[in-house]
Design a protein around this motif. Sequence first.
Motif, short mmCIF file in Angstrom:
data_model
loop_
_atom_site.label_atom_id
_atom_site.label_comp_id
_atom_site.label_asym_id
_atom_site.label_seq_id
_atom_site.Cartn_x
_atom_site.Cartn_y
_atom_site.Cartn_z
N SER A 294 49.15 37.95 27.03
CA SER A 294 48.13 37.08 27.61
C SER A 294 47.25 37.82 28.62
N LEU A 295 47.66 39.02 29.03
CA LEU A 295 46.82 39.81 29.94
C LEU A 295 45.49 40.18 29.28
N ASP A 296 45.46 40.17 27.95
CA ASP A 296 44.21 40.42 27.24
C ASP A 296 43.19 39.31 27.49
N ASP A 297 43.64 38.13 27.91
CA ASP A 297 42.76 36.99 28.17
C ASP A 297 42.45 36.80 29.65
N ILE A 298 42.76 37.77 30.47
CA ILE A 298 42.63 37.60 31.92
C ILE A 298 41.19 37.30 32.35
N ALA B 243 31.35 29.15 40.46
CA ALA B 243 30.70 28.01 39.81
C ALA B 243 31.13 27.84 38.35
N GLN B 244 31.61 28.92 37.72
CA GLN B 244 32.08 28.85 36.34
C GLN B 244 33.58 28.53 36.27
N GLY B 245 34.21 28.33 37.40
CA GLY B 245 35.64 28.00 37.44
C GLY B 245 36.55 29.21 37.32
N LEU B 246 36.02 30.41 37.51
CA LEU B 246 36.82 31.62 37.46
C LEU B 246 37.36 31.94 38.86
N VAL B 247 38.54 32.51 38.91
CA VAL B 247 39.17 32.87 40.18
C VAL B 247 38.43 34.05 40.80
N THR B 248 37.95 33.86 42.02
CA THR B 248 37.32 34.96 42.77
C THR B 248 38.26 35.50 43.84
N VAL C 59 43.72 44.41 45.99
CA VAL C 59 42.83 45.04 45.02
C VAL C 59 41.64 44.14 44.72
N GLN C 60 40.62 44.75 44.14
CA GLN C 60 39.44 44.00 43.73
C GLN C 60 38.96 44.51 42.39
N GLY C 61 38.53 43.57 41.55
CA GLY C 61 38.03 43.89 40.22
C GLY C 61 39.03 43.49 39.16
N LEU C 62 38.52 43.07 38.04
CA LEU C 62 39.34 42.56 36.95
C LEU C 62 40.38 43.57 36.47
#
Length: 162
Positions: free
Chosen positions: A39-43, A124-129, A60-63
């Motif tokens: 599922s890490l492929d869908d992070i 605003a897109q519901g992604l975790v920042t 850390v920062q960045g996907l």
Amino acid sequence: MSTAHRVFGTYAPASDPVHGGHQALSRFIAYFETLSRSSLDDIARIYAPNARFRDPFNNVQGLDAVRRVFVHMFAVTEAPRFVVLDALGNTTQGFVVWNFNFRGKGRAARDWVIHGATRLEFDAQGLVTLHRDYWDAAEELYEHLFMLGPFLRAIKKRLQAD
């Protein structure tokens, strides 16, 4: 609590139009509780490209960096699994209380349960920042280690109020 989560005290499934603002939190919980190597492929469906992640060991920062934290978790533990106990949130932020269950490897080869919480911020897109984990590394881990445990427990006992 893996099929229903309280959001400000009420059940709020992601498909509920009245509580639709909690879709990001519901999506995060579903992902978090079923986290696996594959599922890490869908992070990128959960975390923003510039997301920040912080816990007692990482900042850390960045996907790609966030993904590496989870890849490392799978490398150093066996059967890691998060169980969400409670959750609160709205369209911009969330707070999740959880247990992290895993089996250690090597000298730490025993079953562990770490109790903690995560503060989340969503874009605003519901992604975790922001994913900020709070848990006591001394109490949950270090006090159980052969060489460090007695020393830390003695300090804790000395600092406790009677």
